[in-house]
Design an enzyme around this catalytic site. Structure first.
Site, PDB file in Angstrom:
ATOM      1  N   GLY A  17      48.608  43.202  52.656  1.00 30.06           N
ATOM      2  CA  GLY A  17      49.051  42.479  53.856  1.00 30.06           C
ATOM      3  C   GLY A  17      50.535  42.145  53.749  1.00 30.06           C
ATOM      4  O   GLY A  17      50.995  41.697  52.698  1.00 30.06           O
ATOM      5  N   ARG A  31      70.000  45.629  45.397  1.00 31.71           N
ATOM      6  CA  ARG A  31      71.392  45.269  45.086  1.00 31.71           C
ATOM      7  C   ARG A  31      71.574  44.949  43.602  1.00 31.71           C
ATOM      8  O   ARG A  31      72.615  45.274  43.020  1.00 31.71           O
ATOM      9  CB  ARG A  31      71.843  44.123  45.980  1.00 31.71           C
ATOM     10  CG  ARG A  31      71.919  44.616  47.421  1.00 31.71           C
ATOM     11  CD  ARG A  31      72.755  43.770  48.313  1.00 31.71           C
ATOM     12  NE  ARG A  31      72.967  44.468  49.572  1.00 31.71           N
ATOM     13  CZ  ARG A  31      73.397  43.905  50.681  1.00 31.71           C
ATOM     14  NH1 ARG A  31      73.660  42.614  50.690  1.00 31.71           N
ATOM     15  NH2 ARG A  31      73.573  44.608  51.776  1.00 31.71           N
ATOM     16  N   ARG A  78      46.887  49.689  53.013  1.00 32.44           N
ATOM     17  CA  ARG A  78      45.842  49.419  52.013  1.00 32.44           C
ATOM     18  C   ARG A  78      45.264  50.793  51.689  1.00 32.44           C
ATOM     19  O   ARG A  78      44.444  51.311  52.447  1.00 32.44           O
ATOM     20  CB  ARG A  78      44.780  48.485  52.578  1.00 32.44           C
ATOM     21  CG  ARG A  78      45.344  47.122  53.006  1.00 32.44           C
ATOM     22  CD  ARG A  78      44.237  46.142  53.292  1.00 32.44           C
ATOM     23  NE  ARG A  78      44.700  44.929  53.961  1.00 32.44           N
ATOM     24  CZ  ARG A  78      45.203  43.860  53.348  1.00 32.44           C
ATOM     25  NH1 ARG A  78      45.358  43.859  52.053  1.00 32.44           N
ATOM     26  NH2 ARG A  78      45.562  42.798  54.044  1.00 32.44           N
ATOM     27  N   GLY A 108      50.106  41.140  47.073  1.00 32.36           N
ATOM     28  CA  GLY A 108      49.160  40.124  46.613  1.00 32.36           C
ATOM     29  C   GLY A 108      48.357  40.554  45.392  1.00 32.36           C
ATOM     30  O   GLY A 108      48.799  41.416  44.615  1.00 32.36           O
ATOM     31  N   ASP A 109      47.151  39.978  45.259  1.00 33.37           N
ATOM     32  CA  ASP A 109      46.358  40.241  44.052  1.00 33.37           C
ATOM     33  C   ASP A 109      45.888  41.700  43.945  1.00 33.37           C
ATOM     34  O   ASP A 109      45.850  42.271  42.856  1.00 33.37           O
ATOM     35  CB  ASP A 109      45.186  39.260  43.937  1.00 33.37           C
ATOM     36  CG  ASP A 109      44.324  39.212  45.191  1.00 33.37           C
ATOM     37  OD1 ASP A 109      44.720  39.811  46.228  1.00 33.37           O
ATOM     38  OD2 ASP A 109      43.252  38.585  45.151  1.00 33.37           O
ATOM     39  N   GLY A 110      45.580  42.324  45.091  1.00 33.92           N
ATOM     40  CA  GLY A 110      45.149  43.733  45.077  1.00 33.92           C
ATOM     41  C   GLY A 110      46.299  44.625  44.613  1.00 33.92           C
ATOM     42  O   GLY A 110      46.099  45.550  43.812  1.00 33.92           O
ATOM     43  N   THR A 131      52.292  37.185  49.188  1.00 34.60           N
ATOM     44  CA  THR A 131      51.172  37.131  50.127  1.00 34.60           C
ATOM     45  C   THR A 131      51.156  35.758  50.771  1.00 34.60           C
ATOM     46  O   THR A 131      51.430  34.750  50.097  1.00 34.60           O
ATOM     47  CB  THR A 131      49.806  37.397  49.458  1.00 34.60           C
ATOM     48  OG1 THR A 131      48.758  36.931  50.329  1.00 34.60           O
ATOM     49  CG2 THR A 131      49.629  36.704  48.121  1.00 34.60           C
ATOM     50  N   ASP A 133      48.665  34.199  51.421  1.00 31.19           N
ATOM     51  CA  ASP A 133      47.478  33.472  50.939  1.00 31.19           C
ATOM     52  C   ASP A 133      47.774  32.558  49.738  1.00 31.19           C
ATOM     53  O   ASP A 133      46.991  31.652  49.444  1.00 31.19           O
ATOM     54  CB  ASP A 133      46.379  34.465  50.522  1.00 31.19           C
ATOM     55  CG  ASP A 133      45.958  35.390  51.656  1.00 31.19           C
ATOM     56  OD1 ASP A 133      46.266  35.070  52.826  1.00 31.19           O
ATOM     57  OD2 ASP A 133      45.325  36.422  51.382  1.00 31.19           O
ATOM     58  N   ASP A 135      47.274  33.111  46.708  1.00 30.92           N
ATOM     59  CA  ASP A 135      46.064  33.085  45.886  1.00 30.92           C
ATOM     60  C   ASP A 135      46.179  33.921  44.606  1.00 30.92           C
ATOM     61  O   ASP A 135      45.163  34.312  44.032  1.00 30.92           O
ATOM     62  CB  ASP A 135      44.855  33.580  46.717  1.00 30.92           C
ATOM     63  CG  ASP A 135      45.056  34.999  47.211  1.00 30.92           C
ATOM     64  OD1 ASP A 135      46.191  35.501  47.167  1.00 30.92           O
ATOM     65  OD2 ASP A 135      44.062  35.614  47.646  1.00 30.92           O
ATOM     66  N   ARG A 177      41.946  34.871  53.408  1.00 35.47           N
ATOM     67  CA  ARG A 177      40.855  35.680  52.825  1.00 35.47           C
ATOM     68  C   ARG A 177      39.840  34.768  52.146  1.00 35.47           C
ATOM     69  O   ARG A 177      39.334  33.878  52.801  1.00 35.47           O
ATOM     70  CB  ARG A 177      41.429  36.713  51.852  1.00 35.47           C
ATOM     71  CG  ARG A 177      40.526  37.926  51.694  1.00 35.47           C
ATOM     72  CD  ARG A 177      41.092  38.870  50.696  1.00 35.47           C
ATOM     73  NE  ARG A 177      42.218  39.610  51.222  1.00 35.47           N
ATOM     74  CZ  ARG A 177      42.119  40.719  51.955  1.00 35.47           C
ATOM     75  NH1 ARG A 177      40.943  41.213  52.224  1.00 35.47           N
ATOM     76  NH2 ARG A 177      43.187  41.336  52.373  1.00 35.47           N
ATOM     77  N   GLU A 229      39.544  30.896  56.879  1.00 39.24           N
ATOM     78  CA  GLU A 229      38.663  31.993  57.314  1.00 39.24           C
ATOM     79  C   GLU A 229      37.602  32.337  56.266  1.00 39.24           C
ATOM     80  O   GLU A 229      36.543  32.845  56.600  1.00 39.24           O
ATOM     81  CB  GLU A 229      39.482  33.239  57.662  1.00 39.24           C
ATOM     82  CG  GLU A 229      40.221  33.851  56.488  1.00 39.24           C
ATOM     83  CD  GLU A 229      40.940  35.156  56.808  1.00 39.24           C
ATOM     84  OE1 GLU A 229      40.742  35.718  57.896  1.00 39.24           O
ATOM     85  OE2 GLU A 229      41.713  35.615  55.939  1.00 39.24           O
ATOM     86  N   GLN A 258      50.362  34.350  61.848  1.00 39.40           N
ATOM     87  CA  GLN A 258      50.767  33.708  60.590  1.00 39.40           C
ATOM     88  C   GLN A 258      51.511  34.649  59.655  1.00 39.40           C
ATOM     89  O   GLN A 258      52.160  34.219  58.709  1.00 39.40           O
ATOM     90  CB  GLN A 258      49.527  33.183  59.841  1.00 39.40           C
ATOM     91  CG  GLN A 258      48.795  32.118  60.579  1.00 39.40           C
ATOM     92  CD  GLN A 258      47.346  32.010  60.098  1.00 39.40           C
ATOM     93  OE1 GLN A 258      47.006  31.126  59.345  1.00 39.40           O
ATOM     94  NE2 GLN A 258      46.502  32.931  60.534  1.00 39.40           N
ATOM     95  N   ARG A 259      51.387  35.953  59.884  1.00 31.88           N
ATOM     96  CA  ARG A 259      52.033  36.895  58.963  1.00 31.88           C
ATOM     97  C   ARG A 259      53.438  37.290  59.408  1.00 31.88           C
ATOM     98  O   ARG A 259      54.164  37.936  58.655  1.00 31.88           O
ATOM     99  CB  ARG A 259      51.154  38.150  58.819  1.00 31.88           C
ATOM    100  CG  ARG A 259      49.889  37.921  58.039  1.00 31.88           C
ATOM    101  CD  ARG A 259      49.636  38.974  56.997  1.00 31.88           C
ATOM    102  NE  ARG A 259      49.549  40.295  57.516  1.00 31.88           N
ATOM    103  CZ  ARG A 259      48.473  41.074  57.435  1.00 31.88           C
ATOM    104  NH1 ARG A 259      47.373  40.602  56.873  1.00 31.88           N
ATOM    105  NH2 ARG A 259      48.483  42.289  57.891  1.00 31.88           N
TER     106      ARG A 259
HETATM  107  O1  F6P Z   1      46.007  38.874  52.331  1.00 30.45           O
HETATM  108  C1  F6P Z   1      46.698  38.547  53.479  1.00 30.45           C
HETATM  109  C2  F6P Z   1      45.779  38.539  54.666  1.00 30.45           C
HETATM  110  O2  F6P Z   1      46.554  38.224  55.805  1.00 30.45           O
HETATM  111  C3  F6P Z   1      44.569  37.613  54.569  1.00 30.45           C
HETATM  112  O3  F6P Z   1      44.895  36.276  54.816  1.00 30.45           O
HETATM  113  C4  F6P Z   1      43.646  38.230  55.574  1.00 30.45           C
HETATM  114  O4  F6P Z   1      42.288  37.923  55.309  1.00 30.45           O
HETATM  115  C5  F6P Z   1      43.900  39.699  55.396  1.00 30.45           C
HETATM  116  O5  F6P Z   1      45.217  39.810  54.865  1.00 30.45           O
HETATM  117  C6  F6P Z   1      43.800  40.530  56.628  1.00 30.45           C
HETATM  118  O6  F6P Z   1      43.947  41.853  56.263  1.00 30.45           O
HETATM  119  P1  F6P Z   1      44.280  43.060  57.263  1.00 30.45           P
HETATM  120  O7  F6P Z   1      45.755  43.048  57.517  1.00 30.45           O
HETATM  121  O8  F6P Z   1      43.882  44.274  56.499  1.00 30.45           O
HETATM  122  O9  F6P Z   1      43.484  42.838  58.496  1.00 30.45           O
END
Ligand code: F6P
Length: 326
Positions: A17, A31, A78, A108-110, A131, A133, A135, A177, A229, A258-259
């Site tokens: 994400g 740079r 992804r 992020g973690d993935g 991320t 999140d 997390d 997530r 969520e 939010q992103r």
């Molecule tokens: O990991 C970031 C995030 O925005 C989570 O908060 C959310 O559950 C997920 O990605 C949504 O993923 P996608 O962009 O694949 O719908």
């Protein structure tokens, strides 16, 4: 891990994400690397672009005016293929084809687990956590969290205006997530009556319905409920509240809003510091690292140790939110 391998060319990718501030990391990496005489290859679409060899050289000008913009100009994905051993093998091969001596991964973690897969196959990596999140277990902060928080706070403040005019309950579903960091911090910052997060489950009757009723009896006329969520669906929570309390309830899913958006000062500054450190750790021969923030300090730690770390929202943290919401 210390290495005597000479680094001449580094690849950089953003994966998973997107998060505001990712561009700031790319800019700082590019740079810093150029400053020390290295070449930088910008890999498009994360691990997907890596295994497909989708990359181009970045120069100091190609990252101009990017750090104030949300999203990632390298784009993200992804990758299903990279999630397989064959995909990792293809990615390792492409790293050789393009002469990448190391790869900086941003996500992020993935994405961090993906960095571990590359490192195990002999590709030196440094991971930068990014991320909304927040997390990632080994770091107190991930790039993008502060901007997402501020965006969500702004939305909740607006929702409060209308909830108060109509004497309603506003239920706001926040991303994250399986983690509740975003919801927890949004809830505290907006003075939510109830915060629902997966880390600290609530009793429906006592902690949700009972709390709204007792607040109503004390004279409150509108209520803010922030739902992660990963804990519940905002729509279902609103329906339950309306049925059980007789107070009108409306749900809003903040979703992808939010992103996006211009990164805040914190995300611009921290993404820059993480990016500089990622290159320096490679130059100093520290491979397979993750840049982290611990107790306010930005440092790099071993990637595999970092992958083992977990963090959570404790009962003690949660108690503070409860005190504030009486
Ligand atoms: O990991 C970031 C995030 O925005 C989570 O908060 C959310 O559950 C997920 O990605 C949504 O993923 P996608 O962009 O694949 O719908």
């Amino acid at each position: 891990m210390e290495s005597d391998r000479t680094i001449r060319t580094i690849g950089i990718l953003t994966s998973g994400g997107d998060a505001p501030g990712m561009n700031g990391v790319i800019r700082a990496v590019t740079r810093t690397a150029i400053n020390y005489g290295l070449r930088v290859m910008g890999i498009r679409r994360g691990y997907h672009g890596l295994w497909r060899g989708d990359m181009e050289e970045l120069d100091a000008r190609s990252v101009s005016d990017t750090s104030r913009v949300g999203g990632t100009f390298l784009m993200t994905a992804r990758s299903k293929t990279f999630a397989t051993p064959e995909g990792v093998e293809k990615a390792v091969k492409m790293a050789r084809v393009f002469g990448l001596d190391a790869i900086i991964t941003v996500g992020g973690d993935g994405t961090m687990r993906g960095a571990g897969d590359l490192a195990r196959q002999g590709v030196p990596v440094v991971h930068v956590p990014a991320t909304i999140d927040n997390d990632v277990g080994c770091t107190d902060y991930t790039v993008g969290f502060d901007t997402a928080l501020n965006t969500a706070i702004d939305c909740v403040d607006k929702l409060r205006d209308t909830a108060s005019s109509h004497e309603r309950c506003s239920v706001i579903e926040v991303m994250g997530r399986e983690a509740g960091y975003l919801a927890f911090h949004v809830g505290i910052a907006t003075g939510a009556e109830i915060i629902l997060i997966p880390e600290q489950p609530l009793d429906k009757d006592k902690d949700i319905i009972g709390k709204i009723l007792s607040a109503r009896n004390r004279g409150k006329r509108h209520y803010i409920v922030v739902v992660a969520e990963g804990a519940a669906k905002g729509e279902e929570v609103a329906k339950q509240i309306e049925e059980d309390t007789g107070t009108e309830a409306r749900a809003t899913v903040l979703g992808y809003l939010q992103r996006g958006g211009h990164p805040t000062y914190l995300d611009r500054y921290r993404s820059s510091m993480f990016g500089i450190l990622a290159v320096k750790s490679l130059l100093d021969g520290r491979m397979n690292r993750v840049t982290v923030m611990k107790k306010g300090e930005i440092i790099d730690i071993d990637l595999f140790e970092g992958l083992k770390e977990i963090k959570t929202i404790t009962q003690e943290d949660f108690k503070q939110a409860r005190i504030l919401s009486i």
